[in-house]
Each structure stands twice: as C-alpha cells, then as structure tokens.
Write a protein that holds these residues in place. Structure first.
Motif, PDB file in Angstrom:
ATOM      1  N   LEU A  52     -13.489  12.807  30.538  1.00  0.00           N
ATOM      2  CA  LEU A  52     -14.088  13.979  29.896  1.00  0.00           C
ATOM      3  C   LEU A  52     -13.144  15.171  29.959  1.00  0.00           C
ATOM      4  O   LEU A  52     -12.889  15.840  28.958  1.00  0.00           O
ATOM      5  N   ILE A  53     -12.624  15.450  31.147  1.00  0.00           N
ATOM      6  CA  ILE A  53     -11.748  16.600  31.342  1.00  0.00           C
ATOM      7  C   ILE A  53     -10.511  16.503  30.447  1.00  0.00           C
ATOM      8  O   ILE A  53     -10.053  17.505  29.874  1.00  0.00           O
ATOM      9  N   GLU A  54      -9.977  15.309  30.310  1.00  0.00           N
ATOM     10  CA  GLU A  54      -8.733  15.110  29.563  1.00  0.00           C
ATOM     11  C   GLU A  54      -8.972  14.849  28.081  1.00  0.00           C
ATOM     12  O   GLU A  54      -8.020  14.599  27.328  1.00  0.00           O
ATOM     13  N   GLY A  55     -10.240  14.935  27.633  1.00  0.00           N
ATOM     14  CA  GLY A  55     -10.549  14.754  26.219  1.00  0.00           C
ATOM     15  C   GLY A  55     -10.396  13.339  25.728  1.00  0.00           C
ATOM     16  O   GLY A  55     -10.227  13.110  24.527  1.00  0.00           O
ATOM     17  N   GLU A  56     -10.469  12.363  26.633  1.00  0.00           N
ATOM     18  CA  GLU A  56     -10.259  10.963  26.278  1.00  0.00           C
ATOM     19  C   GLU A  56     -11.536  10.138  26.362  1.00  0.00           C
ATOM     20  O   GLU A  56     -11.497   8.918  26.178  1.00  0.00           O
TER      21      GLU A  56
END
Length: 362
Positions: free
Chosen positions: A177-181
């Motif tokens: 989630l944090i890394e947009g993946e």
C-alpha cells in the motif's frame, strides 16, 4: 544503497517523545495534534504511535525548508509549522472514516490504518529538501528508509513488525500500500492520482498558507467517496485538483521554495564531512543544534534579509537549481465510474528547467 549496519540507533540522541496516544478507559486511543483531536478505537493505533520510529516524526517538518517561512506564533494552522506525525495521524483518520463508511471488514480497516500511520515514517530532517543530497551521497531516501523501518531491518524500527503481527496486519500488504503496488481492493486509496495522502497533504499545505479555508472538509469528501456518490465526488475532486495546481505552483514549487531548498542543499554539500547516514534518522531539533548556521541562512533568505554581515557564498549563487513546474488539469471527457477512472480524469504535466540560485534570488 546504504548498508544497514551503517545506521546506528545509538546515534539517534534527540528523539522526540511527545505525550501522544494515551489509552482511554474503553481501550480507545486519543491522538492529539495542535489543531485537532482524533479518537481511534483500535489498539494498533496506540501501539504504533508508541514506537520510537513514529514518535520521531513529531520532530520532522511537513514541508521541508519552506516550513521556515513561519515562526510559529499560535496554534491555528496558518500560524505554525506542521509535522509529519500530524499528517500521518490525519491520513489514518481519513482511512478510518473511509473504511467505516464503506463497511469494509475489520482486517482491511486495520490494514489501512497501519499503512496510513507508517507511510511517511522514513522521512529525514527537512524532509524532501535535504533528501536529494542524502540520496546522492549516502544512497538513502525516505522510500528506502520507510521499508527498512517497517520491516525492522534497521534497529530503530524493530518494534513495528511486532506491533503489526500482534494486530494481525500483514506487513507485506502494508508495504505494498505504502509503495503504491497493492493490486487488491484498497490499493487505489494510496496509489491513485487522488488518494488519502494527497487529500490530507494538500489541504494541510493550504491551511499553512492562509487562514481562509479552501476546497472543503476532507472528512466529508472521504465519506461521500466511500458511499460511492460519483457525481458529487466528481465536483469535489475537480475542486481539489484545482487547489493542488495552485498549491504546487504558487507555494510548494514556487520561487521561494526553490531558493530555500537550494540554499539548504548547498550548505549540506559544503559541509558534507559533518554529515553521515545516521543523520537521516535524526530530528530537525538535533539538526538545528548541530548546524545553526544552516537555519540562520534559511531564516535570512526566507525573509529577504541578507546583509553585508551574512551573505551567501559566491559558489552557491552560481550553482544550477532545478526548477519544476507542474500543470494539474482535469480531462472533463473522462467521467468517474470506478477507482481506475480517477487517473484518467485527473492528469498532470511537468516542465523542468535550470536556473542559477542568483537568478532565483533576483
């Protein structure tokens, strides 16, 4: 890439430990900011806010060098500096609102809360301002450091994996989630052009600029978003995207911000022997104590108070500064009908140019 064993926890001698997240009688967590108060009902919030890594964020400014155009003369948003912990708590608050309004299962809600609280945990002092130098010289940036802290690969973050495990929150999903993946049901809340992080961050920037409110309440927008009212959300998101354009071009990416960033970076490069990779996990309070001249420069430049007793070095004035201009525009022929359509309707372009610091000052 920096070697993990180079990062010493013992070097972090100025970690701020605010009186945050007291546990209430019913197990809820009361999280304070200087202009808002949020009460969370889940113990994972209090547990994460009690970690050293999250507490440190109260000593990391939200905007970087441009924070220092404010002296901080009150509690109102336009009269003080903001920090990364306040922002993270508020993103978590929006995540909680969305999850409850959308009636998401508790495991998804706890996942969103955890990712929201941890998404900025790796930011260094002066945030994005000094990060280019840290990355070029020491191979570290906030993306890398966030991953190291969340996984516990750096000793300073060793509490986080245990907290997530105790709450039944999947660490890999948090990182995705944090890394947009994250390609699952809630990934768009962090990866889309308009997401929980940018909604909170741009509105916080606007609050810093002036007293008059703009755009509207993030909470009410997130509630409508969660309820799936596409036509109303289209109007809300259009207004937000216009606000983002103005905030970026008149403030974040404006001339003053570029000058302050360039001065801070020039100082760090000129005094590189006094910095190490360990400094990336310090607070701005410790940075100020170790480098008072840097903050004197920022104060002088932000107020156009240069004089014969305090001039910028000539070689700094001649250095090239990268200036980025962004155009955020709405593609009106694209309508909102699902999360993916957000990225079709809300677009941006970027123009990069180079000027000397002297030209920017003039």
């Amino acid at each position: 890439m920096v070697a993990l064993d180079q990062i010493s926890t013992k070097a972090m001698s100025s970690i701020v430990q605010p009186a945050l997240a007291p546990t209430l009688a019913d197990g809820a967590v009361d999280a304070y900011r200087s202009d808002a108060r949020h009460v969370f009902s889940d113990s994972v919030v209090g547990a994460l806010l009690s970690t050293r890594a999250l507490r440190r964020l109260s000593g990391i400014g939200f905007l970087g060098a441009i924070d220092y155009v404010r002296h901080g003369s009150g509690r109102a948003g336009h009269r003080r500096r903001h920090n990364r912990l306040e922002h993270s708590i508020s993103v978590a608050w929006l995540a909680d609102i969305y999850a409850r309004e959308a009636d998401l299962p508790d495991d998804r809600r706890l996942l969103l809360l955890s990712a929201a609280l941890l998404h900025d945990v790796g930011h260094g002092p002066l945030s994005h301002t000094l990060e280019p130098v840290f990355e070029a010289e020491f191979g570290i940036n906030h993306h890398i450091m966030t991953r190291h802290l969340v996984t516990g690969e750096v000793a300073f973050g060793d509490e986080i994996p245990e907290v997530l495990a105790d709450a039944g929150v999947d660490l890999d999903e948090v990182l995705a989630l944090i890394e947009g993946e994250h390609d699952g049901d809630v990934g768009f809340l962090f990866s889309n052009q308009i997401n929980l992080d940018t909604l909170e961050g741009i509105n916080r920037c606007r609050a810093f600029i002036a007293r008059r409110p703009a755009f509207g309440s993030c909470e009410s927008v997130v509630r409508r978003w969660a309820r799936g009212r596409a036509s109303t959300i289209e109007n809300d998101f259009d207004a937000f995207w216009r606000l983002k354009h103005h905030v970026y071009n008149l403030f974040i990416g404006g001339n003053r911000g570029a000058v302050l960033d360039a001065v801070a970076q020039a100082y760090m490069r000129s005094n590189l022997n006094e910095f190490s990779v360990n400094d990336f996990l310090n607070t701005e309070g410790l940075l100020r104590r170790r480098h008072p001249t840097l903050f004197s420069y920022l104060s002088q430049v932000s107020r156009n108070e240069q004089n014969s007793d305090f001039e910028l070095p000539t070689d700094w004035l001649l250095q090239d500064v990268t200036v980025k201009k962004r155009d955020f525009y709405v593609k009106h022929e694209s309508t909102l009908n699902d999360p993916k359509s957000i990225n079709h309707r809300y677009r941006q372009t970027k123009t990069v140019m180079s000027k000397s610091l002297a030209e920017l000052l003039d």
